[in-house]
Design a protein around this motif. Sequence first.
Motif, short mmCIF file in Angstrom:
data_model
loop_
_atom_site.label_atom_id
_atom_site.label_comp_id
_atom_site.label_asym_id
_atom_site.label_seq_id
_atom_site.Cartn_x
_atom_site.Cartn_y
_atom_site.Cartn_z
N SER A 19 36.53 1.76 34.84
CA SER A 19 35.35 0.99 34.46
C SER A 19 34.11 1.89 34.41
N LEU A 20 33.20 1.56 33.53
CA LEU A 20 31.93 2.29 33.44
C LEU A 20 30.81 1.55 34.17
N LEU A 21 31.18 0.54 34.93
CA LEU A 21 30.21 -0.32 35.60
C LEU A 21 29.26 0.44 36.53
N HIS A 22 29.78 1.42 37.25
CA HIS A 22 28.96 2.12 38.24
C HIS A 22 28.57 3.54 37.81
N VAL A 23 28.67 3.80 36.50
CA VAL A 23 28.30 5.11 35.97
C VAL A 23 26.88 5.00 35.43
N PRO A 24 26.03 6.01 35.66
CA PRO A 24 24.69 5.96 35.08
C PRO A 24 24.77 5.77 33.57
N LEU A 25 23.78 5.10 33.00
CA LEU A 25 23.85 4.67 31.61
C LEU A 25 23.78 5.80 30.59
N ASP A 26 22.73 6.61 30.61
CA ASP A 26 22.51 7.57 29.53
C ASP A 26 21.82 8.82 30.05
N VAL A 27 22.35 9.98 29.73
CA VAL A 27 21.76 11.24 30.19
C VAL A 27 20.35 11.41 29.63
N ARG A 28 20.07 10.86 28.44
CA ARG A 28 18.74 11.01 27.84
C ARG A 28 17.66 10.30 28.64
N SER A 29 18.03 9.31 29.47
CA SER A 29 17.01 8.63 30.27
C SER A 29 16.76 9.30 31.61
N ALA A 59 28.60 12.53 34.61
CA ALA A 59 29.14 11.65 33.57
C ALA A 59 28.20 10.46 33.37
N PHE A 60 28.00 10.07 32.11
CA PHE A 60 27.13 8.95 31.77
C PHE A 60 27.87 8.03 30.82
N ALA A 61 27.65 6.72 30.96
CA ALA A 61 28.41 5.72 30.21
C ALA A 61 28.30 5.88 28.70
N ARG A 62 27.11 6.01 28.18
CA ARG A 62 26.96 6.10 26.71
C ARG A 62 27.68 7.32 26.14
#
Length: 71
Positions: free
Chosen positions: A7-17, A30-33
């Motif tokens: 699951s990507l539930l607990h992975v940070p969303l985006d490295v660009r943010s 690792a980032f979800a997007r």
Amino acid sequence: MVSTSCSLLHVPLDVRSETTLAPELAGRLAFARQKVDEVVTLGRALTQGRDGITADLAATAPPRRRRRLRR
């Protein structure tokens, strides 16, 4: 069918943010997007072959050198 292994539930969303992370650290996390982008590329490679993902492969950064992180 291609999917993430977990699951990507607990992975940070985006490295660009993540503007305050050191670049050498951000490249190791690792980032979800970005994971979803990789899964989409893998799926397209299975259906279209290497020619279908040429642009994605060209945009991929070269392998990073292993460096020790400063503490």
